[in-house]
Design an enzyme around this catalytic site. Structure first.
Site, PDB file in Angstrom:
ATOM      1  N   GLN A 140       5.023  -4.865 -77.083  1.00  0.00           N
ATOM      2  CA  GLN A 140       3.688  -4.847 -77.672  1.00  0.00           C
ATOM      3  C   GLN A 140       3.254  -3.405 -77.891  1.00  0.00           C
ATOM      4  O   GLN A 140       3.091  -2.652 -76.928  1.00  0.00           O
ATOM      5  CB  GLN A 140       2.715  -5.559 -76.732  1.00  0.00           C
ATOM      6  CG  GLN A 140       1.281  -5.618 -77.219  1.00  0.00           C
ATOM      7  CD  GLN A 140       0.398  -6.347 -76.233  1.00  0.00           C
ATOM      8  OE1 GLN A 140       0.577  -7.543 -75.995  1.00  0.00           O
ATOM      9  NE2 GLN A 140      -0.552  -5.654 -75.649  1.00  0.00           N
ATOM     10  N   SER A 143      -1.552  -0.074 -77.278  1.00  0.00           N
ATOM     11  CA  SER A 143      -2.266   1.031 -76.633  1.00  0.00           C
ATOM     12  C   SER A 143      -1.862   2.382 -77.202  1.00  0.00           C
ATOM     13  O   SER A 143      -0.699   2.592 -77.590  1.00  0.00           O
ATOM     14  CB  SER A 143      -1.992   1.022 -75.129  1.00  0.00           C
ATOM     15  OG  SER A 143      -2.452  -0.173 -74.541  1.00  0.00           O
ATOM     16  N   SER A 175       5.663  -1.800 -72.169  1.00  0.00           N
ATOM     17  CA  SER A 175       6.630  -2.376 -71.225  1.00  0.00           C
ATOM     18  C   SER A 175       7.895  -2.803 -71.956  1.00  0.00           C
ATOM     19  O   SER A 175       7.832  -3.495 -72.969  1.00  0.00           O
ATOM     20  CB  SER A 175       6.018  -3.593 -70.513  1.00  0.00           C
ATOM     21  OG  SER A 175       4.874  -3.240 -69.794  1.00  0.00           O
ATOM     22  N   GLU A 258      -2.337 -12.576 -73.479  1.00  0.00           N
ATOM     23  CA  GLU A 258      -1.880 -11.641 -72.454  1.00  0.00           C
ATOM     24  C   GLU A 258      -2.682 -11.807 -71.166  1.00  0.00           C
ATOM     25  O   GLU A 258      -2.130 -11.779 -70.069  1.00  0.00           O
ATOM     26  CB  GLU A 258      -1.996 -10.203 -72.957  1.00  0.00           C
ATOM     27  CG  GLU A 258      -1.527  -9.174 -71.933  1.00  0.00           C
ATOM     28  CD  GLU A 258      -1.555  -7.757 -72.465  1.00  0.00           C
ATOM     29  OE1 GLU A 258      -0.876  -6.900 -71.880  1.00  0.00           O
ATOM     30  OE2 GLU A 258      -2.255  -7.499 -73.453  1.00  0.00           O
TER      31      GLU A 258
END
Length: 417
Positions: A140, A143, A175, A258
């Site tokens: 993902q 951020s 991650s 999430e």
């Protein structure tokens, strides 16, 4: 099409699980054998072996028709009810399920669901199915270093060049990026509209020219997270998820999934109440009335979180997409992790700061060093409280001061040229 009776379906699920998994072992008398780390701290070769184990189970589950249980059939799911989800989780808990990873959870519960809900028929066929089966893995890319908790302030840009998009920017806290085949990325495609309206979502091949992954060393010693740099990365328009400017809607749905995944699931995250209880017994502290009070408080919080997870999961599954109530499970999960580590540290005292060789003591440092990070993962605790207050409790929202187009915000004039 009528749905199978949950009780009859339960027997079917139990029989299938028995063909692919071993029964769950009896609870450990001590926490010595437990993995107390909140985030994985494994060498790359061991992480790959763990991923292989997880993927083997996910593929078997997909092939048997037990993946994406509540996703509508026309979107690639099983089209079952929330009751069936609860039944499967109950039956699965009786077996030794391979411990999952953040990357597996992101692939199956986040990216696959986002592509299934917002993707084209071609994207569902070529990518959503592969993500649900873990034939492909996806991270993902949301951020950014300068955006903090304000995801709408992202600065990664994508400009259209014919039938391709050229992407430049930086992402952080990703991650499993080093193992992923694709990344679900948000980029600003229109700087002249309000922040939320100018964002578009893309599937970016992680081996594309211009993509660089740099591991971030955590204070616990592992490198679960990464920085991802994108320099002139070309992505075909067929990998755009949703329409131009629809990225904020894609992001909100993905983040809701999430938060639900962060607060639930079979992925063990750090120490649990049984681990703390086993620790107290091994140290001979269970007769202390203050210790018993702390243990009782921790038990009640764990039970409340489990009940809330079940309630929120049923509500969100019945509606197809989880709502802001998913923030409750995320907030309770991060709070429980923190309190669990605090109680363990109080029980051990100085034992937690040095490895004395006593079983199940120094291992708690992995939990204590990882728990603070969980307050950030999936949206900070402060953001979760805002969502609960505004969208669940219907409290007045915080004042909004940046309704201007992104290119007109202070400090962004250079970036928008």
């Amino acid at each position: 099409m009528s749905q199978p009776d949950p009780d009859a379906w339960r027997r079917q699920v139990r029989q299938w699980l028995a063909t692919v998994l071993e029964p769950a072992p009896a609870p450990q008398a001590t926490a010595q054998a437990a993995d107390l780390a909140v985030f994985h701290n494994l060498p790359e070769d061991e992480e790959r072996l763990l991923l292989d184990r997880c993927r083997a189970y996910q593929r078997a589950r997909f092939d048997a028709g037990y993946q994406a249980l509540t996703l509508p059939e026309d979107k690639g799911g099983a089209g079952l009810s929330a009751a069936h989800v609860a039944v499967f989780a109950q039956e699965e808990s009786a077996f030794e399920v391979p411990p999952s990873t953040e990357l597996i959870s992101v692939t199956v519960r986040l990216v696959a669901m986002a592509v299934s809900l917002f993707g084209t028929d071609e994207q569902r066929r070529d990518h959503a199915r592969a993500f649900l089966r873990t034939d492909l893995l996806a991270c993902q890319l949301f951020s950014e270093p300068g955006a903090g908790s304000d995801l709408a302030a992202l600065r990664t840009r994508a400009r259209q060049d014919g039938d391709e998009w050229v992407i430049d920017g930086q992402k952080v806290w990703t991650s499993g990026a080093q193992f992923a085949d694709y990344g679900l990325l948000l980029a600003r495609t229109d700087p002249d509209v309000v922040k939320q309206a100018g964002i578009t979502a893309f599937l970016v091949p992680m081996d594309a020219p211009g993509v660089e992954v740099r591991p971030i060393r955590q204070m616990s010693g592992g490198t679960s997270f990464n920085e991802v740099f994108l320099s002139g990365v070309r992505v075909p328009d067929r990998l755009r998820i949703g329409g131009p400017g629809q990225g904020w809607e894609v992001a909100n749905a993905t983040l809701a999934f999430e938060r639900t995944a962060s607060g639930s699931g079979n992925r063990r995250k750090g120490g649990t109440f049984p681990d703390v209880l086993a620790l107290a017994r091994s140290l001979g502290r269970t007769a202390d009335p203050l210790v018993r009070q702390r243990l009782a408080d921790l038990y009640v919080r764990a039970a409340l979180r489990a009940a809330t997870v079940d309630r929120v999961a049923r509500t969100s599954a019945a509606g197809g997409r989880p709502g802001p109530e998913a923030s409750l499970t995320k907030l309770m999960a991060s709070e429980l992790l923190t309190r669990t580590g605090q109680v363990a540290a109080e029980l051990m005292g100085a034992r937690i700061s040095a490895d004395t060789g006593e079983p199940g003591t120094f291992a708690w440092t992995q939990h204590l060093l990882g728990a603070p990070g969980y307050r950030l993962a999936g949206g900070t605790d402060q953001i979760q409280r805002n969502l609960i207050g505004e969208r669940v409790l219907k409290l007045p929202p915080e004042p909004r001061v940046d309704r201007a187009p992104f290119s007109q915000l202070p400090g962004d004039q250079e970036a928008s040229k």
